[in-house]
Design a protein around this motif. Structure first.
Motif, PDB file in Angstrom:
ATOM      1  N   ASP A 141       1.026  -1.503   0.291  1.00 55.08           N
ATOM      2  CA  ASP A 141      -0.694  -0.315  -0.490  1.00 55.08           C
ATOM      3  C   ASP A 141       1.118   1.368  -0.399  1.00 55.08           C
ATOM      4  O   ASP A 141       0.206   2.423   0.254  1.00 55.08           O
ATOM      5  N   CYS A 142       2.362   0.791  -0.468  1.00 58.78           N
ATOM      6  CA  CYS A 142       3.147   2.370  -0.658  1.00 58.78           C
ATOM      7  C   CYS A 142       3.583   3.103  -2.166  1.00 58.78           C
ATOM      8  O   CYS A 142       3.962   1.524  -2.430  1.00 58.78           O
ATOM      9  N   GLY A 143       3.552   3.809  -2.995  1.00 58.56           N
ATOM     10  CA  GLY A 143       4.161   4.534  -3.994  1.00 58.56           C
ATOM     11  C   GLY A 143       5.382   4.747  -3.840  1.00 58.56           C
ATOM     12  O   GLY A 143       5.432   5.349  -2.747  1.00 58.56           O
ATOM     13  N   SER A 165       3.767  13.867 -12.557  1.00 55.16           N
ATOM     14  CA  SER A 165       2.299  13.995 -12.237  1.00 55.16           C
ATOM     15  C   SER A 165       1.709  12.663 -12.959  1.00 55.16           C
ATOM     16  O   SER A 165       1.052  12.705 -11.510  1.00 55.16           O
ATOM     17  N   TRP A 166       1.983  12.437 -13.857  1.00 55.26           N
ATOM     18  CA  TRP A 166       0.811  11.197 -13.878  1.00 55.26           C
ATOM     19  C   TRP A 166       1.765  10.155 -13.086  1.00 55.26           C
ATOM     20  O   TRP A 166       1.377   9.380 -12.253  1.00 55.26           O
ATOM     21  N   GLU A 167       2.410   9.346 -12.247  1.00 55.58           N
ATOM     22  CA  GLU A 167       3.035   8.992 -11.594  1.00 55.58           C
ATOM     23  C   GLU A 167       2.279   8.973  -9.865  1.00 55.58           C
ATOM     24  O   GLU A 167       2.262   8.136  -9.587  1.00 55.58           O
ATOM     25  N   LEU A 168       2.307  10.669  -9.112  1.00 53.22           N
ATOM     26  CA  LEU A 168       1.744  10.297  -8.111  1.00 53.22           C
ATOM     27  C   LEU A 168       0.313  10.582  -7.875  1.00 53.22           C
ATOM     28  O   LEU A 168      -0.264  10.248  -7.143  1.00 53.22           O
ATOM     29  N   ARG A 169      -0.031  11.149  -9.324  1.00 51.43           N
ATOM     30  CA  ARG A 169      -2.126  10.404  -9.162  1.00 51.43           C
ATOM     31  C   ARG A 169      -2.239   9.062  -9.846  1.00 51.43           C
ATOM     32  O   ARG A 169      -2.935   8.938  -8.902  1.00 51.43           O
ATOM     33  N   LYS A 170      -1.114   8.190 -10.015  1.00 47.11           N
ATOM     34  CA  LYS A 170      -1.212   6.784  -9.588  1.00 47.11           C
ATOM     35  C   LYS A 170      -1.333   6.541  -8.471  1.00 47.11           C
ATOM     36  O   LYS A 170      -2.346   5.117  -8.287  1.00 47.11           O
ATOM     37  N   TYR A 171      -0.297   7.428  -7.881  1.00 49.28           N
ATOM     38  CA  TYR A 171      -0.849   5.981  -6.088  1.00 49.28           C
ATOM     39  C   TYR A 171      -1.494   7.372  -5.222  1.00 49.28           C
ATOM     40  O   TYR A 171      -0.910   7.669  -3.764  1.00 49.28           O
ATOM     41  N   VAL A 172      -2.224   7.708  -5.690  1.00 49.24           N
ATOM     42  CA  VAL A 172      -3.190   8.753  -5.024  1.00 49.24           C
ATOM     43  C   VAL A 172      -3.706   7.997  -3.654  1.00 49.24           C
ATOM     44  O   VAL A 172      -4.605   8.551  -2.700  1.00 49.24           O
ATOM     45  N   PHE A 173      -4.430   7.387  -3.676  1.00 49.12           N
ATOM     46  CA  PHE A 173      -5.352   6.378  -3.238  1.00 49.12           C
ATOM     47  C   PHE A 173      -4.260   5.182  -2.202  1.00 49.12           C
ATOM     48  O   PHE A 173      -4.783   4.472  -1.569  1.00 49.12           O
ATOM     49  N   LYS A 174      -3.384   5.143  -2.340  1.00 50.19           N
ATOM     50  CA  LYS A 174      -2.296   3.938  -1.592  1.00 50.19           C
ATOM     51  C   LYS A 174      -2.274   5.273  -0.465  1.00 50.19           C
ATOM     52  O   LYS A 174      -1.952   6.738  -0.284  1.00 50.19           O
ATOM     53  N   LYS A 175      -1.789   4.439   0.488  1.00 47.36           N
ATOM     54  CA  LYS A 175      -1.570   4.942   1.990  1.00 47.36           C
ATOM     55  C   LYS A 175      -0.580   5.759   2.105  1.00 47.36           C
ATOM     56  O   LYS A 175      -0.432   6.806   3.067  1.00 47.36           O
ATOM     57  N   HIS A 176       0.655   5.450   1.544  1.00 44.05           N
ATOM     58  CA  HIS A 176       2.658   6.465   1.262  1.00 44.05           C
ATOM     59  C   HIS A 176       2.492   6.749   0.308  1.00 44.05           C
ATOM     60  O   HIS A 176       2.704   5.013  -0.514  1.00 44.05           O
ATOM     61  N   THR A 177       3.310   7.731  -0.030  1.00 44.25           N
ATOM     62  CA  THR A 177       3.833   7.248  -1.471  1.00 44.25           C
ATOM     63  C   THR A 177       5.358   8.189  -0.845  1.00 44.25           C
ATOM     64  O   THR A 177       5.460   9.120  -0.532  1.00 44.25           O
ATOM     65  N   PHE A 178       6.356   7.026  -1.527  1.00 42.63           N
ATOM     66  CA  PHE A 178       7.719   7.799  -0.939  1.00 42.63           C
ATOM     67  C   PHE A 178       8.426   8.395  -2.678  1.00 42.63           C
ATOM     68  O   PHE A 178       7.980   7.659  -3.911  1.00 42.63           O
ATOM     69  N   VAL A 179       8.856   9.727  -2.765  1.00 44.04           N
ATOM     70  CA  VAL A 179       9.089  10.476  -3.976  1.00 44.04           C
ATOM     71  C   VAL A 179      11.207  10.446  -3.589  1.00 44.04           C
ATOM     72  O   VAL A 179      12.135  10.534  -1.929  1.00 44.04           O
TER      73      VAL A 179
END
Length: 278
Positions: A141-143, A165-179
């Motif tokens: 549940d993390c991008g 922009s595309w990748e961040l939107r792809k993971y917007v419904f994940k619990k967490h995103t890391f860049v």
């Protein structure tokens, strides 16, 4: 240890709890404990700037040591993967296959960002690592989004905005995103680069828990902008920077908090520590 919770003792320089970009509480050295391993959902490491092949440096020895430290982390507390955050080798493409063999001795998956000293074409990069300069994956549940900040000549560049922009939107419904991106997008360090068009993309990502950088060997802490936190992890090798070789650990806890701390491998201690509350 008398319990399964590991006491940090006097090895922390600073610790803080953050929620929605605000510092809720700061901890003095010696007042923080690592959670029980059963409370950890996912754990990964970051190590950057090995500069394999740089003249007049002990690059082979520093890489062997780093591999041993990370494999020990895997054995003791567990690691799902490691991120090598740029400058795997130092300018000469002949060292690329050599350093890949070294990192392949990790007892876990590893992923890399392209650094300004990694002077190969994206085609060569892809042939070696099976992904391009920009790439991403998801786990538990993390991008995880990897952005490029240099061309094949070493010139600093801002990441591709369409991909970001595309990748961040792809993971917007994940619990967490890391860049992960080698060079910081602000001129708040001697070696940063201003990327004003990128920042709004990061600012609006509500589940973005951290942006992680290498490049600045003399940085091993955290900076903040508009409620987003930008972390650094010192260096694995090279001829300058912090007076120790180290790596950063990130722990995603089952309660939604994110714990990250910088490790001084030689001393076997935490250099600093941050908890982010989701």
């Amino acid at each position: 240890m008398s319990t399964r919770r590991r006491f940090i003792g006097q090895t922390i320089r600073a610790a803080m709890v953050l929620s929605a970009g605000n510092i809720l509480q700061s901890f003095a050295p010696g007042s923080f404990e690592l959670p029980d391993p059963d409370e950890v959902l996912l754990r990964f490491a970051l190590a950057s700037d090995g500069h394999y092949g740089q003249p007049k440096t002990e690059f082979e020895a520093t890489h062997r040591t780093m591999i041993a430290w990370l494999n020990k982390e895997k054995e003791n507390r567990g690691l799902d993967f490691t991120v090598v955050n740029g400058d795997l080798f130092h300018d000469n493409p002949e060292f690329f296959p050599q350093v890949k063999k070294v990192w392949d001795t990790l007892n876990m998956p590893w992923y890399a960002t392209h650094g300004n000293h990694d002077k190969v074409t994206e085609e060569v990069w892809r042939e070696s690592l099976n992904y391009g300069w920009h790439h991403s994956f998801e786990l538990k549940d993390c991008g995880f989004v990897f952005l490029n900040t240099a061309d094949e000549t070493g010139k600093y560049i801002c990441p591709n905005l369409d991909f970001t922009s595309w990748e961040l939107r792809k993971y917007v419904f994940k619990k967490h995103t890391f860049v992960f991106m080698h060079i910081t997008p602000f001129k708040w360090t001697d070696n940063g680069i201003d990327c004003p068009e990128l920042i709004p993309e990061l600012d609006v990502q509500m589940n973005l828990r951290g942006i992680f950088h290498g490049h600045d060997h003399d940085q091993d802490g955290v900076k903040e902008n508009n409620g987003k936190h930008y972390f650094f992890d010192g260096h694995v090798g090279g001829s300058w920077g912090k007076p120790y070789y180290g790596y950063r650990i990130v722990e995603v806890l089952k309660n939604g908090d994110i714990l990250t701390y910088q490790m001084n491998g030689v001393a076997g201690k935490q250099e600093n520590n941050n908890t982010i509350k989701a």
